[in-house]
Motif scaffolding. Structure first.
Motif, short mmCIF file in Angstrom:
data_model
loop_
_atom_site.label_atom_id
_atom_site.label_comp_id
_atom_site.label_asym_id
_atom_site.label_seq_id
_atom_site.Cartn_x
_atom_site.Cartn_y
_atom_site.Cartn_z
N SER A 238 -33.80 0.66 -47.95
CA SER A 238 -35.25 0.74 -47.89
C SER A 238 -35.64 0.35 -46.36
O SER A 238 -34.68 -0.30 -45.82
N ALA A 239 -36.56 0.97 -45.97
CA ALA A 239 -37.13 0.91 -44.60
C ALA A 239 -38.58 0.41 -44.52
O ALA A 239 -39.43 1.25 -45.08
N GLN A 240 -38.97 -0.66 -43.87
CA GLN A 240 -40.18 -0.94 -43.90
C GLN A 240 -40.69 -1.12 -42.40
O GLN A 240 -39.88 -1.71 -41.55
N LEU A 241 -41.93 -0.96 -42.05
CA LEU A 241 -42.47 -1.32 -40.66
C LEU A 241 -42.24 -2.90 -40.70
O LEU A 241 -42.82 -3.66 -41.58
N ILE A 246 -35.47 -0.98 -35.76
CA ILE A 246 -34.91 0.14 -35.23
C ILE A 246 -35.91 1.02 -34.98
O ILE A 246 -36.91 1.35 -36.00
N LYS A 247 -35.97 1.76 -33.75
CA LYS A 247 -37.13 2.66 -33.27
C LYS A 247 -36.51 4.32 -33.39
O LYS A 247 -35.27 4.40 -33.04
N LEU A 248 -37.09 4.98 -33.93
CA LEU A 248 -36.77 6.25 -33.99
C LEU A 248 -37.80 7.50 -33.30
O LEU A 248 -38.82 7.16 -33.57
N SER A 249 -37.06 8.19 -32.66
CA SER A 249 -38.04 9.08 -32.01
C SER A 249 -38.36 10.27 -32.83
O SER A 249 -37.31 10.62 -33.69
N PRO A 250 -39.40 10.99 -32.68
CA PRO A 250 -40.03 12.30 -33.49
C PRO A 250 -38.63 13.20 -33.56
O PRO A 250 -38.18 13.64 -32.52
N GLY A 251 -38.36 13.37 -34.79
CA GLY A 251 -37.31 14.83 -34.77
C GLY A 251 -36.01 14.00 -34.86
O GLY A 251 -34.78 14.94 -35.04
N SER A 252 -35.71 12.95 -35.03
CA SER A 252 -34.53 12.27 -35.07
C SER A 252 -33.62 12.65 -36.13
O SER A 252 -34.11 12.55 -37.23
N LYS A 253 -32.30 12.92 -36.09
CA LYS A 253 -31.22 13.19 -37.24
C LYS A 253 -30.76 11.75 -37.70
O LYS A 253 -30.06 11.16 -37.04
N TYR A 313 -33.35 -0.64 -30.36
CA TYR A 313 -34.15 -1.89 -30.73
C TYR A 313 -35.53 -1.81 -30.39
O TYR A 313 -35.73 -1.28 -29.27
N SER A 314 -36.31 -2.22 -30.98
CA SER A 314 -38.05 -2.31 -30.62
C SER A 314 -38.65 -3.31 -31.57
O SER A 314 -38.09 -3.82 -32.59
N GLU A 319 -43.87 0.79 -34.75
CA GLU A 319 -42.71 1.58 -34.56
C GLU A 319 -41.42 1.12 -35.05
O GLU A 319 -40.29 1.86 -34.98
N SER A 320 -41.31 0.00 -35.42
CA SER A 320 -40.16 -0.89 -35.63
C SER A 320 -39.77 -0.90 -37.13
O SER A 320 -40.74 -1.20 -37.93
#
Length: 332
Positions: A238-241, A246-253, A313-314, A319-320
């Motif tokens: 699961s992923a929650q703000l 972890i920080k992801l840039s738009p379009g990341s795979k 890391y952020s 965005e984290s």
């Protein structure tokens, strides 16, 4: 509910006695036990077969006769047809007496279970639990066991295995657990197997596992992040703000991999071997290949539950993402 009766109990006690059973085996059939999502009750264990047969005949009850019950090839039938009738000619109350002996053994077993909890306090949490998995009681502390005599150590191990619904090992295998696992050097990683089960040691931890026959885990694409991702045989990610993550840039795979060897992680300003990090984190060797590794654009970004790469890391709550694993345990 089943109609096991006094004669069945007497046969069971004799069978277990002839097979060299201990106190638990000589306790015979339990009157009540957990069964699936409910309980199995046997209310007639103190009533003889003759009494039940007389009642059923008088009230014209219908029952099914299993033809295999007359074949003396089977041990229980041999006892029922040849041994117990002979014993009754000398001791007419033999069945009743065997049942009473089983009740005394059951009382003794309760005392042994209480002693096991005194000798190993970790077992106390397991006593009131319906599923040991919830409390992580597949593990014991070796330090709590080292001071025990062989007899009391054996009692603790039997209680632990029984509560985890594990088929009990034979005497020789139990002795191997003493000498090859519990008494092994702290820096070794010994194990003992029997059937589908294995007990392993890592540092001070004694852990119980089913033998893992699964194939190496495949890479899984996390296409709809941050929605939950199921990992068959492992659990659910699961992923929650969050305040940090972890920080992801738009379009990341984004994809999930599992350790193959040779991985490195940029962490705390250094590039470190993942193998050495897992050793520093005291992760048992058998667990390392099942820890999800988060890769972003082919780079190792996080070791779920342990570390986030400096490169991803952020601490910006907008965005984290905090990624967590809800593990799945399957004990058959």
């Amino acid at each position: 509910m089943t109609a096991h009766h006094q004669d069945d109990q007497a046969e069971t006690v004799l069978l277990h006695l002839f097979r060299g059973a201990g106190i638990k085996g000589l306790s015979g059939i339990s009157a009540t036990r957990l069964f699936s999502q409910g309980f199995l009750h046997r209310p007639f264990l103190a009533i003889s077969r003759e009494t039940l047969l007389t009642y059923a005949t008088r009230h014209q009850l219908i029952w099914i006769h299993d033809e295999s019950n007359v074949d003396p090839y089977f041990s229980r039938n041999f006892l029922r047809q040849q041994v117990l009738p002979l014993l009754k000619t000398k001791w007419p109350s033999v069945c009743k007496n065997l049942v009473r002996a089983s009740e005394l053994c059951r009382e003794a077993q309760v005392n042994l279970d209480d002693l096991a909890e005194i000798d190993c306090p970790l077992l106390q949490a397991l006593h009131n639990s319906t599923t040991s998995i919830e409390l992580g009681c597949q593990e014991l502390s070796v330090n709590q066991l080292m001071h025990l005599s062989d007899a009391r150590l054996s009692n603790v191990l039997r209680w632990w295995l029984q509560k985890n619904a594990v088929r009990m090992p034979n005497y020789e295998t139990l002795r191997r657990l003493f000498h090859e696992v519990i008494q092994a050097d702290r820096d070794s990683s010994p194990e003992v197997r029997w059937g589908n089960w294995v007990v392993k040691r890592f540092h001070d931890r004694l852990s119980l596992h089913q033998v893992d026959l699964s194939l190496p885990l495949d890479t899984v694409q996390w296409l709809d992040f941050p929605n939950s991702l199921a990992l068959p045989g492992i659990g659910t990610l699961s992923a929650q703000l969050a305040a940090e993550g972890i920080k992801l840039s738009p379009g990341s795979k984004l994809e999930i991999r599992f350790r193959q060897g040779g991985e490195t992680l940029c962490w705390h300003g250094q590039t470190k071997s993942l193998k050495k990090l897992m050793q520093e984190w005291h992760i048992p060797p058998w667990s390392r290949s099942k820890i999800p590794l988060v890769y972003v654009n082919q780079q190792l970004a996080a070791v779920v539950g342990y570390a986030i790469s400096d490169l991803f890391y952020s601490n910006n709550v907008l965005e984290s993402y905090d990624i967590q694993l809800m593990m799945t345990f399957v004990f058959e």
